[in-house]
Write an enzyme that holds these catalytic residues in place. Structure first.
Site, mmCIF file in Angstrom:
data_model
loop_
_atom_site.group_PDB
_atom_site.id
_atom_site.type_symbol
_atom_site.label_atom_id
_atom_site.label_comp_id
_atom_site.label_asym_id
_atom_site.label_seq_id
_atom_site.Cartn_x
_atom_site.Cartn_y
_atom_site.Cartn_z
ATOM 1 N N CYS A 1 0.827 -1.219 0.000
ATOM 2 C CA CYS A 1 0.000 0.000 0.000
ATOM 3 C C CYS A 1 0.861 1.267 0.000
ATOM 4 C CB CYS A 1 -0.936 0.037 1.208
ATOM 5 S SG CYS A 1 -2.154 -1.287 1.174
ATOM 6 N N GLU B 1 -13.489 -0.257 1.012
ATOM 7 C CA GLU B 1 -12.291 0.076 0.237
ATOM 8 C C GLU B 1 -12.110 -0.961 -0.870
ATOM 9 O OE1 GLU B 1 -8.590 2.066 1.910
ATOM 10 O OE2 GLU B 1 -7.950 -0.010 1.740
#
Lengths: 135, 135, 135, 135, 135, 135
Positions: C34, C125
């Protein structure tokens, strides 16, 4: 030690949002296209939640077949393939908004279920609009 | 200021609902087709919720990779592609209803997670029947 | 007698998880893939819940068209097709984790909605990771 | 007697639609908000279809674990948590539209799969926009 | 002018993938955890497609209630809550892979449906693995 | 080298299945509860597929914003929140079955789209019943 089980069901119905004591213009300004005089309709998708304690003997909170049948009798047979405004007495004087339909369903189920259980109702009017009522 | 994050997981298993101390007729009358002696099975879909405060340094409640791994070790590797009645010691004497499976999962996760977190478990036995347990 | 209505919405955005005061190695060890310096992205799916009492005159908790427009102005137009780190001032110094995005959305909606309502935000998400914030 | 099996997978990525040889105004007029210079992103959901004949010995068309691993190596590890424009050589000169991403995925899988199979790719850029490519 | 209508159905079953003429080691190496001797199981989700011409008088391709009943009798009552290996004669000698189950379902439906229709079967073994068979 | 892109849309409508030249008893026996004289309704979910070649300059088969707008004008504005039998001229003499609605939608889109494209329509009348028409 509380736990909640859920069962899904569904029904299809026509409805119209409006107040008889308002003229068309006012109904249109408040309810928009939902006040189309010839009705429109939805696939209502329902999730019923029942909360309580597990029966030690069976490992069930409630027999899901029994719950399925209560939902069938109290909700599906009462509302499926109906015009909510014209065919359902509860909506003769009350607007069949998703909020009011959820409360009606909750009342009908509450009335048939053992008082030891808590009841909740989630009702999808469309895949994008839904309501939750817990009494 | 509490917030809750959720992670999905899944496992497939066979099971049978019955009590050894009941005869076939009684098992059939209480558990219906779920008591088929040769078992049936499900794709169990799981949502694990973790509640607590955000870590200011990372902006995370919990590292989702860590949560994913705990679920994998405690739930997926323990239950996936198993016969719940025969392969899982917890269900030697306890009926593997969705309620009891959810509580087993919750206990196993609770045991591995920091006590500052609250834990909830939502378990779908089918796309139409599911259960929520929060301890 | 409280009831909750929900409305779905969505936006697509790029982001990166990292702290400027950490070196690449530390960012990588905490945020994993990420923290890719060139960003990655998501389709964020949002469910906004509004709780309160039904307006007897309309049968509405809130006009869903009005709610849809507030979400459009406050969330979709602000976040859709953006780079959260570079285009959104709130994330200049704060990590755009799903937790922090949910709180930002809640704050923006809370600010525009009548104080008689309670507000909740569920933000996906990915289809497998999501967060709920209720203030 | 042909049959087709399908396997789902997913990856998250950032991208931007634009042509280097066009100025910002032209890019904006053709690609709209998708040409945001700072990128935006998506959760790409993938369905890979493999057609052919069943192996009589196993009852499999193809070992789904093997297919899962090929998709992981060729698609997920190559595209997940990447900036398609900056990190993926194929898109240095080619616009990363969902059409072009689907073709890239098809080419990569076709190259690794036995030529006796037909291959199809369905790629969701959002839950509302998707593409199918069959070579 | 052909058109295709689809109807969904579902059943839950246990199964095991293995060959009697192979030893445990070979079964394990080919079928992995799917060869667990005590079985595992799935929620099978089915989509049946019927292609043909519209009946001018009714505007139907086929009466969906009739199709629903044929699927119920031929598929749900035959396979639901069963152990595919032990309870279903077709799988005494044939591996109950999703490919073979889809073909069995297609054969049973083809046999009951008017020969003027084309029949297709899509069968989800899990939300991530599925198969399509069109005869 | 053909590729197909898809765009989802939706509309809500009331309808009734019946023939004016049949009496109530015959309508009831053929159309069942779908012939309720006061109508019922559905959330129709639509997937439009467009097949053709990719434009080398943009990497698009078709601009999805343009496709979205054509669907909005030709389908959503024409059918949303309507009574199909009473408000839509095409259904004055033709039964609004899902088959006939899909063909109407296909005709309206075909008429507005470049003849170089192939067009397909998938229409869900409920999450369990749907139809595909490709011209």
């Amino acid at each position: 030690m509380s736990i909640t089980v859920y069962r899904k069901a569904h029904f299809n119905a026509a409805h119209r949002l409006y107040r008889k004591d308002w003229d068309d213009e006012k109904n249109k300004s408040v309810f928009g296209k939902c006040s189309n005089p010839n009705f429109h309709g939805h696939n209502y998708e329902l999730e019923v939640g029942i909360s309580g304690s597990i029966d030690k003997e069976t490992g069930f909170l409630i027999d899901m077949e029994e719950l399925k049948n209560i939902i069938k009798e109290e909700v599906e047979e009462y509302l499926d393939h109906k015009n909510l405004n014209m065919d359902i007495p509860d909506f003769k004087e009350m607007n069949p908004t998703m909020e009011n339909i959820a409360i009606l369903i909750w009342d009908r189920l509450r009335n048939k279920l053992n008082s030891k259980f808590k009841v909740s109702v989630k009702l999808y009017e469309t895949p994008r609009n839904f309501v939750v009522y817990t009494g």
